[in-house]
Design an enzyme around this catalytic site. Structure first.
Site, PDB file in Angstrom:
ATOM      1  N   ARG A  79      -5.895   1.367  -4.338  1.00 42.26           N
ATOM      2  CA  ARG A  79      -4.989   0.805  -3.347  1.00 42.26           C
ATOM      3  C   ARG A  79      -5.009  -0.706  -3.401  1.00 42.26           C
ATOM      4  O   ARG A  79      -6.043  -1.328  -3.646  1.00 42.26           O
ATOM      5  CB  ARG A  79      -5.325   1.309  -1.947  1.00 42.26           C
ATOM      6  CG  ARG A  79      -6.649   0.887  -1.324  1.00 42.26           C
ATOM      7  CD  ARG A  79      -7.856   1.728  -1.723  1.00 42.26           C
ATOM      8  NE  ARG A  79      -7.723   3.158  -1.554  1.00 42.26           N
ATOM      9  CZ  ARG A  79      -8.036   3.795  -0.422  1.00 42.26           C
ATOM     10  NH1 ARG A  79      -8.502   3.162   0.600  1.00 42.26           N
ATOM     11  NH2 ARG A  79      -7.910   5.077  -0.354  1.00 42.26           N
ATOM     12  N   ASP A 128      -6.618  -1.938   1.829  1.00 43.79           N
ATOM     13  CA  ASP A 128      -7.046  -0.927   2.792  1.00 43.79           C
ATOM     14  C   ASP A 128      -7.686  -1.664   3.960  1.00 43.79           C
ATOM     15  O   ASP A 128      -8.616  -2.445   3.766  1.00 43.79           O
ATOM     16  CB  ASP A 128      -8.065   0.014   2.124  1.00 43.79           C
ATOM     17  CG  ASP A 128      -8.565   1.105   3.055  1.00 43.79           C
ATOM     18  OD1 ASP A 128      -7.807   1.530   3.949  1.00 43.79           O
ATOM     19  OD2 ASP A 128      -9.720   1.544   2.870  1.00 43.79           O
ATOM     20  N   ARG A 156       0.831  -1.193   0.000  1.00 45.33           N
ATOM     21  CA  ARG A 156       0.000   0.000   0.000  1.00 45.33           C
ATOM     22  C   ARG A 156       0.868   1.246   0.000  1.00 45.33           C
ATOM     23  O   ARG A 156       1.801   1.352   0.793  1.00 45.33           O
ATOM     24  CB  ARG A 156      -0.871   0.011   1.272  1.00 45.33           C
ATOM     25  CG  ARG A 156      -1.591   1.316   1.584  1.00 45.33           C
ATOM     26  CD  ARG A 156      -2.801   1.488   0.711  1.00 45.33           C
ATOM     27  NE  ARG A 156      -3.511   2.725   0.983  1.00 45.33           N
ATOM     28  CZ  ARG A 156      -4.518   2.846   1.839  1.00 45.33           C
ATOM     29  NH1 ARG A 156      -4.925   1.811   2.519  1.00 45.33           N
ATOM     30  NH2 ARG A 156      -5.129   3.988   1.991  1.00 45.33           N
ATOM     31  N   ASP A 200      -9.441  -0.945   7.556  1.00 42.04           N
ATOM     32  CA  ASP A 200      -9.996   0.114   8.403  1.00 42.04           C
ATOM     33  C   ASP A 200     -10.577  -0.467   9.678  1.00 42.04           C
ATOM     34  O   ASP A 200     -11.348  -1.429   9.633  1.00 42.04           O
ATOM     35  CB  ASP A 200     -11.095   0.876   7.648  1.00 42.04           C
ATOM     36  CG  ASP A 200     -10.538   1.749   6.541  1.00 42.04           C
ATOM     37  OD1 ASP A 200      -9.377   2.183   6.647  1.00 42.04           O
ATOM     38  OD2 ASP A 200     -11.267   1.981   5.559  1.00 42.04           O
TER      39      ASP A 200
HETATM   40  N1  PH2 Z   1     -12.722   2.938   0.044  1.00 44.95           N
HETATM   41  C1  PH2 Z   1     -12.563   4.243   0.060  1.00 44.95           C
HETATM   42  C2  PH2 Z   1     -13.168   5.102  -0.959  1.00 44.95           C
HETATM   43  N2  PH2 Z   1     -14.007   4.417  -1.871  1.00 44.95           N
HETATM   44  N3  PH2 Z   1     -15.082   2.522  -2.664  1.00 44.95           N
HETATM   45  C3  PH2 Z   1     -15.336   1.214  -2.575  1.00 44.95           C
HETATM   46  N4  PH2 Z   1     -16.217   0.673  -3.410  1.00 44.95           N
HETATM   47  N5  PH2 Z   1     -14.717   0.439  -1.658  1.00 44.95           N
HETATM   48  C4  PH2 Z   1     -13.831   0.954  -0.769  1.00 44.95           C
HETATM   49  O1  PH2 Z   1     -13.278   0.219   0.087  1.00 44.95           O
HETATM   50  C5  PH2 Z   1     -13.562   2.335  -0.828  1.00 44.95           C
HETATM   51  C6  PH2 Z   1     -14.215   3.094  -1.807  1.00 44.95           C
HETATM   52  C7  PH2 Z   1     -11.732   4.891   1.078  1.00 44.95           C
HETATM   53  O2  PH2 Z   1     -11.104   4.038   1.894  1.00 44.95           O
HETATM   54 MG    MG Z   2     -11.179   2.894   3.726  1.00 45.90          MG
HETATM   55 MG    MG Z   3      -8.028   3.154   5.320  1.00 47.33          MG
END
Ligand code: PH2
Ligand code: MG
Ligand code: MG
Length: 342
Positions: A93, A96, A84, A98
């Site tokens: 990315r 990710d 990343r 979270d």
């Molecule tokens: N994560 C984001 C912004 N946009 N869109 C989708 N479909 N899935 C994501 O995990 C995502 C996003 C910011 O972390």
């Molecule tokens: Mg995110």
């Molecule tokens: Mg994040």
């Protein structure tokens, strides 16, 4: 032992392999056990650059003896190990990770925000999460993951842009309406931008009249013959927050007779009141030399506190909190939030 809900996403490289590797590395972490992992969902990218690849999103529940800070640091470490790099907000990315929920902790710090501030209105978060933790509760909204998703599926398409956004609510409501094609509802009263431009001359009877008019604009019957949604440049509780401070109980009593017929927002958009600067500017705009200024500022601060308390109470549903100092950023956030609900 604590329970932590993690959101996972990838839209670069071998997405499935990267997500599986992240789960394996989490599970191999001392003090972390994976309890459940959702299926991987193909999702449309929300926000960020145009034409970025589709995401694969999922959720994982884990049990941990780590602190939220230590778990957050470990998530970042795994992200870096899996390639990343953070060039661009909401950009593509490889991985990710979270931290969405950590027991029922509520934290508002620059490096740690719990619950995740955007989880409650993001379909790409809630659809995987409901597979594994339908009954896990969002500690500020007071709804379970399942109720949050149900809300996105069933609530009337109505976004309320609170007038506590320091007069940018009109612009933001216009942007939201343009984005969705939904109808705009504006309230043209003498106190358009309450409570920031709250005028000390507002009387209780005028406030009650405004409350009735706003309620009328939002009655369910107004929606009956209309299939599209709506965006209002006020939140009906803006007025109630003024009432809480100036005439405790009075507006509430009227509101109780009206509230049942009023459509609740699918998403509430509010300004975060970060400093008293805005208050001072708002008050001084009227009369900078007024001996009343100190008293006015104090009243405005009390109204802001009452407003925030109303927006944060359980049962209100998802709220998008916007920085009132960053107008361009607020537009981007709002558009992304609306897209994320659909
Ligand atoms: N994560 C984001 C912004 N946009 N869109 C989708 N479909 N899935 C994501 O995990 C995502 C996003 C910011 O972390
Ligand atoms: Mg995110
Ligand atoms: Mg994040």
């Amino acid at each position: 032992m604590s329970q932590a809900l993690i959101g996972l996403g990838s839209n670069l490289g071998d997405r499935r392999e990267l997500l599986d590797a992240a789960v394996a590395q989490l599970n191999a972490t001392d003090g972390v056990q994976i309890v459940h992992v959702s299926s991987w969902h193909e999702t449309r990218p929300i926000g960020g650059p145009k034409s970025q690849p589709e995401f694969l999103n999922g959720a994982a529940l884990l049990q941990t003896s780590l602190s939220p800070e230590a778990l957050g640091a470990r998530l970042q470490q795994i992200e870096i190990g899996l390639g990343r790099n953070r060039r661009q907000r909401w950009g593509p990315r490889s991985i990710d990770l979270d931290l969405l929920l950590f027991d029922d902790l509520i934290r508002q710090e620059p490096t740690l925000q719990l619950p995740h501030p955007r989880m409650a209105f993001r379909r790409f978060v809630l659809e995987p999460a409901v597979e594994i933790v339908p009954a896990m509760r969002h500690p500020t909204i007071g709804w379970t993951v399942s109720q949050l998703l149900e809300h996105l599926n069933t609530a009337i398409d109505y976004v309320a842009v609170s007038s506590n956004l320091c007069a940018s609510q009109h612009n933001l409501a216009a942007i939201a309406a343009a984005q969705t094609g939904w109808r705009r509802i504006d309230f043209h009263g003498e106190i358009e931008s309450i409570p920031i431009d709250y005028s000390p001359s507002l009387t209780q009877s005028a406030a009650i009249e405004f409350l009735r008019r706003q309620a009328q604009l939002l009655t369910t019957s107004y929606w009956r013959h209309d299939t599209t949604g709506a965006v209002s440049s006020f939140w009906i509780e803006d007025l109630l927050a003024i009432g809480d401070v100036l005439w405790p109980g009075k507006l509430n009593a009227v509101w109780e007779t009206l509230s049942e017929a009023v459509v609740r927002p699918k998403l509430l958009v509010c300004g975060i009141q970060t400093s008293t600067k805005e208050v001072v500017i708002g008050a001084a705009a009227g009369n900078p030399n007024s001996p009343q200024l100190a008293a006015d500022i104090q009243r405005l601060q009390a109204i802001q506190l009452a407003h925030t308390a109303r927006a944060q109470r359980p049962g209100i549903g998802p709220v998008l909190w916007l920085n009132t100092q960053d107008t361009a950023g607020a537009e981007v956030e709002l558009i992304a939030a609306i897209q994320a609900m659909s």
